[in-house]
Design a protein around this motif. Structure first.
Motif, PDB file in Angstrom:
ATOM      1  N   ASP A 247       0.946  -1.166  -0.080  1.00 33.32           N
ATOM      2  CA  ASP A 247      -0.194   0.182   0.022  1.00 33.32           C
ATOM      3  C   ASP A 247       1.111   1.165  -0.055  1.00 33.32           C
ATOM      4  OD1 ASP A 247       0.859   0.159   2.557  1.00 33.32           O
ATOM      5  OD2 ASP A 247      -1.124  -0.258   3.448  1.00 33.32           O
ATOM      6  N   PHE A 248       2.218   1.261  -0.285  1.00 29.52           N
ATOM      7  CA  PHE A 248       3.097   2.154  -0.343  1.00 29.52           C
ATOM      8  C   PHE A 248       3.495   2.690   0.896  1.00 29.52           C
ATOM      9  CE2 PHE A 248       1.166   3.475  -4.919  1.00 29.52           C
ATOM     10  CZ  PHE A 248       1.508   2.163  -5.442  1.00 29.52           C
ATOM     11  N   SER A 249       3.032   2.020   1.985  1.00 32.22           N
ATOM     12  CA  SER A 249       3.457   3.079   3.361  1.00 32.22           C
ATOM     13  C   SER A 249       4.167   2.297   4.221  1.00 32.22           C
ATOM     14  CB  SER A 249       2.117   3.161   4.094  1.00 32.22           C
ATOM     15  OG  SER A 249       1.488   1.927   4.698  1.00 32.22           O
ATOM     16  N   VAL A 250       4.714   2.815   5.171  1.00 29.44           N
ATOM     17  CA  VAL A 250       5.572   2.080   6.245  1.00 29.44           C
ATOM     18  C   VAL A 250       4.664   2.356   7.647  1.00 29.44           C
ATOM     19  CG1 VAL A 250       7.734   1.947   7.609  1.00 29.44           C
ATOM     20  CG2 VAL A 250       7.634   2.556   5.083  1.00 29.44           C
ATOM     21  N   LYS A 251       4.493   1.336   8.356  1.00 29.92           N
ATOM     22  CA  LYS A 251       3.823   1.485   9.697  1.00 29.92           C
ATOM     23  C   LYS A 251       4.894   1.116  10.837  1.00 29.92           C
ATOM     24  CE  LYS A 251      -1.003   1.053   8.109  1.00 29.92           C
ATOM     25  NZ  LYS A 251      -1.412   2.325   8.594  1.00 29.92           N
ATOM     26  N   GLY A 266       5.130   8.531   1.646  1.00 32.84           N
ATOM     27  CA  GLY A 266       5.780   9.141   0.927  1.00 32.84           C
ATOM     28  C   GLY A 266       6.467   8.177  -0.139  1.00 32.84           C
ATOM     29  N   HIS A 267       6.422   7.170  -0.088  1.00 33.35           N
ATOM     30  CA  HIS A 267       6.841   6.205  -1.217  1.00 33.35           C
ATOM     31  C   HIS A 267       5.940   6.068  -1.988  1.00 33.35           C
ATOM     32  CE1 HIS A 267      10.301   4.097   0.318  1.00 33.35           C
ATOM     33  NE2 HIS A 267       9.864   4.164   1.767  1.00 33.35           N
ATOM     34  N   THR A 268       6.115   5.827  -3.512  1.00 31.81           N
ATOM     35  CA  THR A 268       5.303   5.746  -4.328  1.00 31.81           C
ATOM     36  C   THR A 268       5.283   4.473  -5.151  1.00 31.81           C
ATOM     37  OG1 THR A 268       6.856   6.595  -6.113  1.00 31.81           O
ATOM     38  CG2 THR A 268       5.283   8.336  -4.969  1.00 31.81           C
ATOM     39  N   GLU A 269       5.841   3.309  -4.524  1.00 37.52           N
ATOM     40  CA  GLU A 269       5.816   2.065  -4.974  1.00 37.52           C
ATOM     41  C   GLU A 269       5.708   1.167  -3.684  1.00 37.52           C
ATOM     42  OE1 GLU A 269       6.296   0.849  -8.308  1.00 37.52           O
ATOM     43  OE2 GLU A 269       6.633   2.790  -9.329  1.00 37.52           O
ATOM     44  N   SER A 295      13.506   2.218   4.898  1.00 40.57           N
ATOM     45  CA  SER A 295      12.692   1.738   3.971  1.00 40.57           C
ATOM     46  C   SER A 295      12.975   2.020   2.576  1.00 40.57           C
ATOM     47  CB  SER A 295      11.162   2.429   4.244  1.00 40.57           C
ATOM     48  OG  SER A 295      11.052   3.719   4.262  1.00 40.57           O
ATOM     49  N   ALA A 296      12.714   0.956   1.728  1.00 44.40           N
ATOM     50  CA  ALA A 296      12.920   0.994   0.418  1.00 44.40           C
ATOM     51  C   ALA A 296      11.841   0.412  -0.450  1.00 44.40           C
ATOM     52  CB  ALA A 296      14.299   0.222   0.181  1.00 44.40           C
ATOM     53  N   ASP A 297      11.793   1.142  -1.651  1.00 45.94           N
ATOM     54  CA  ASP A 297      11.114   0.720  -2.897  1.00 45.94           C
ATOM     55  C   ASP A 297      11.958   0.402  -4.025  1.00 45.94           C
ATOM     56  OD1 ASP A 297      11.427   3.321  -4.018  1.00 45.94           O
ATOM     57  OD2 ASP A 297       9.584   4.117  -3.061  1.00 45.94           O
ATOM     58  N   LYS A 298      11.188   0.475  -5.114  1.00 52.78           N
ATOM     59  CA  LYS A 298      11.857   0.192  -6.509  1.00 52.78           C
ATOM     60  C   LYS A 298      12.835   1.228  -6.773  1.00 52.78           C
ATOM     61  CE  LYS A 298      10.678  -1.235 -11.133  1.00 52.78           C
ATOM     62  NZ  LYS A 298       9.406  -1.584 -12.173  1.00 52.78           N
ATOM     63  N   TYR A 299      12.626   2.417  -6.338  1.00 52.45           N
ATOM     64  CA  TYR A 299      13.611   3.463  -6.785  1.00 52.45           C
ATOM     65  C   TYR A 299      14.242   4.417  -5.690  1.00 52.45           C
ATOM     66  CZ  TYR A 299      10.982   2.861 -11.196  1.00 52.45           C
ATOM     67  OH  TYR A 299      10.427   2.467 -12.298  1.00 52.45           O
ATOM     68  N   LEU A 328      16.408  -0.039  -8.226  1.00 51.67           N
ATOM     69  CA  LEU A 328      17.233  -0.556  -7.182  1.00 51.67           C
ATOM     70  C   LEU A 328      16.560  -2.136  -6.934  1.00 51.67           C
ATOM     71  CD1 LEU A 328      16.969   2.381  -4.318  1.00 51.67           C
ATOM     72  CD2 LEU A 328      18.771   1.782  -5.742  1.00 51.67           C
ATOM     73  N   GLN A 329      17.447  -2.983  -6.687  1.00 47.53           N
ATOM     74  CA  GLN A 329      17.206  -4.342  -6.303  1.00 47.53           C
ATOM     75  C   GLN A 329      16.748  -4.358  -5.349  1.00 47.53           C
ATOM     76  OE1 GLN A 329      20.666  -6.420  -7.931  1.00 47.53           O
ATOM     77  NE2 GLN A 329      20.484  -5.775 -10.272  1.00 47.53           N
ATOM     78  N   PRO A 330      15.783  -5.403  -5.009  1.00 45.90           N
ATOM     79  CA  PRO A 330      15.315  -5.662  -3.571  1.00 45.90           C
ATOM     80  C   PRO A 330      16.172  -6.222  -2.635  1.00 45.90           C
ATOM     81  CG  PRO A 330      14.418  -7.336  -4.879  1.00 45.90           C
ATOM     82  CD  PRO A 330      15.391  -6.461  -5.942  1.00 45.90           C
ATOM     83  N   ARG A 331      17.275  -5.722  -2.412  1.00 43.84           N
ATOM     84  CA  ARG A 331      18.100  -6.001  -1.352  1.00 43.84           C
ATOM     85  C   ARG A 331      18.814  -4.775  -0.821  1.00 43.84           C
ATOM     86  NH1 ARG A 331      17.273 -10.665   0.485  1.00 43.84           N
ATOM     87  NH2 ARG A 331      19.419 -10.538   1.586  1.00 43.84           N
ATOM     88  N   LEU A 332      18.943  -4.663   0.568  1.00 44.36           N
ATOM     89  CA  LEU A 332      19.216  -3.678   1.168  1.00 44.36           C
ATOM     90  C   LEU A 332      19.967  -3.769   2.707  1.00 44.36           C
ATOM     91  CD1 LEU A 332      19.251  -0.446   1.730  1.00 44.36           C
ATOM     92  CD2 LEU A 332      17.170  -0.566   2.829  1.00 44.36           C
TER      93      LEU A 332
END
Length: 470
Positions: A247-251, A266-269, A295-299, A328-332
């Motif tokens: 849902d593009f959010s962090v809780k 603030g995330h759009t992905e 927190s990370a999304d696709k970009y 960005l690849q899904p590894r952080l």
């Protein structure tokens, strides 16, 4: 070096000539005068041959011997050990030489251990291990079988691997024995994390649950997201749980009460990764010991302060391209000092104190503190090469076919291991690294246990483990 070697030889000859008595010198000169040019050279060579056949390691002071030995590479040193017992004894007693050789191979050095024989043995062991990595002989594989549907989530800790599946169960495995220790009936797990007492799961049903290992009972339920929960992290000291969702959010939640304390937007992905960690460095926006949420999304990667306060604002947004042309690849990875992720352009490492990408100095330029601000590691196939884990000496990477070990000091691949056709996840939840302490330098003890795990199309878990270094 040739000039220096000749000068050293000439000085040795001169010193040897000076040790002759005056009578010996006069006799040698008188004899030379009566010979032709070629004969003079032959005579001089024969006369000096015995003088040059001297054991310099035996004659030189020990400190000077050690200084000279430091200029030799380990392979030459081992060859020199075979010359005679005296040479073997001298070379084997040089602690700094063997410590340096171990350090060059990526081994951790305990400066308190000054036993040269110890470090020589460590070097031989290190050399064997690095050869095994190069020749694809360092690892072995095994499988965990028990799930009846696709495995979406993995989490590893202290020799135990937790798996969450579409068969509405989560299992805890001992990776060394392959035995299932616990099994709990859950919802469909998209993310899992556990400790000794509990298991926390994020689900495709938009909720998060906390389960008790001993009884299998659900002890807390977290509701509020309107999309699948792809990533979770928690900290018992803070009594805080964080979650990232489709849902593009962090809780931010109270771990014990189950109440939502804050929703960060603030995330759009899709938010595919959240990490809760203490800062190890100081900047204008945080101090050592402050808890930080990434927190990370696709970009983008967003940095948030997490503490006792309920409200918090984003400290910084990081990206590798302003126009979102690079994903960005899904590894952080975040250890409190550096933020590391992989992208289509390569590996990116940010200094957490300055939020600058770290880079190496230009060729021929000395490394100074001004350079500790940005770094991008580009590989031959960056678009397909993904980050698993990043250390001070090595990085663990993988693509569709191989697991790779990169030496970060030279940014070269030092070893690889073939991988089967594993399940590919856009969220990066179906594969993970195991023990990662060796990435900061091997020590002969940390090259054991799990290296890599991934879910397979047949619902099993494929494990890559260190093979015992014989």
């Amino acid at each position: 070096m040739e000039k220096k070697a000749f000068e050293g030889w000439l000085e040795s000859v001169s010193t040897s000539f000076l040790t002759l008595t005056d009578q010996q010198k006069n006799q040698s000169l008188d004899h030379l005068i009566g010979l032709s040019g070629a004969a003079q050279l032959r005579h001089l060579s024969n006369s000096l041959e015995t003088l040059l056949k001297r054991d310099f390691l035996k004659l030189l002071p020990l400190e000077l011997t050690f200084y000279l030995l430091r200029w030799l590479d380990p392979k030459t040193l081992l060859t020199c050990c075979l010359v005679c017992k005296q040479w073997n004894k001298a070379i084997s007693a040089c602690t700094e030489v063997w410590q340096g050789a171990c350090r060059d191979l990526g081994w951790q050095i305990d400066e308190s251990i000054q036993d040269a024989a110890h470090w020589k043995k460590v070097y031989l062991k290190a050399k064997l291990r690095m050869k095994q990595l190069k020749n694809q002989e360092a690892f072995e594989t095994s499988s965990l079988i028990g799930h009846s549907a696709r495995v979406y989530a993995l989490y590893y800790r202290d020799g135990l691997l937790c798996t969450g599946s579409d068969d509405l169960s989560a299992k805890l495995w001992d990776v060394c024995t392959g035995q299932c220790i616990y099994g709990i009936q859950t919802h469909t797990c998209a993310a899992v994390k556990f400790d000794e007492q509990k298991l926390v799961t994020g689900s495709f049903d938009n909720t998060i649950a906390c389960w008790e290992w001993s009884s299998g009972a659900k002890i807390q339920h977290f509701r509020g997201h309107t999309g699948a929960v792809f990533s979770i992290d928690y900290n018992d000291e803070l009594d805080t749980l964080v979650s990232g969702s489709a849902d593009f959010s962090v809780k931010v939640w109270s771990l014990s009460a189950g109440a939502c304390l804050n929703t960060l937007t603030g995330h759009t992905e899709w938010v595919t990764k959240v990490v809760l960690q203490k800062s190890q460095v100081e900047s204008l926006m945080h101090s050592p010991g402050d808890y930080i949420l990434l927190s990370a999304d696709k970009y983008e990667i967003k940095v948030w302060p997490i503490g006792r306060e309920i409200n918090c604002k984003c400290l910084k947004t990081l990206s590798v391209s302003e126009d979102r042309s690079v994903c960005l690849q899904p590894r952080l990875q975040f250890d409190g000092r550096y933020i590391v992720c992989s992208s289509d352009l390569g590996l990116y490492q940010w200094d957490f104190a300055s939020y600058q990408i770290l880079s190496k100095p230009a060729a021929g330029e000395l490394l100074t503190w001004s350079h500790v601000s940005e770094r991008v590691i580009k590989t031959q196939d960056s678009a397909n090469l993904s980050l698993l884990s990043f250390g001070e000496v090595f990085a663990l990477l993988f693509d569709n076919h191989y697991l790779y070990i990169m030496d970060l000091r030279t940014e070269t691949i030092t070893g690889r291991w073939p991988l089967p056709a594993y399940r590919k996840s856009k969220r990066g939840s179906s594969f993970l690294p195991g023990v990662t302490s060796w990435l900061n330098g091997l020590d002969g003890q940390n090259d054991s246990g799990l290296v890599f795990a991934t879910s397979m199309p047949d619902h099993s878990i494929h494990l890559v483990l260190w093979k015992e270094n014989g």
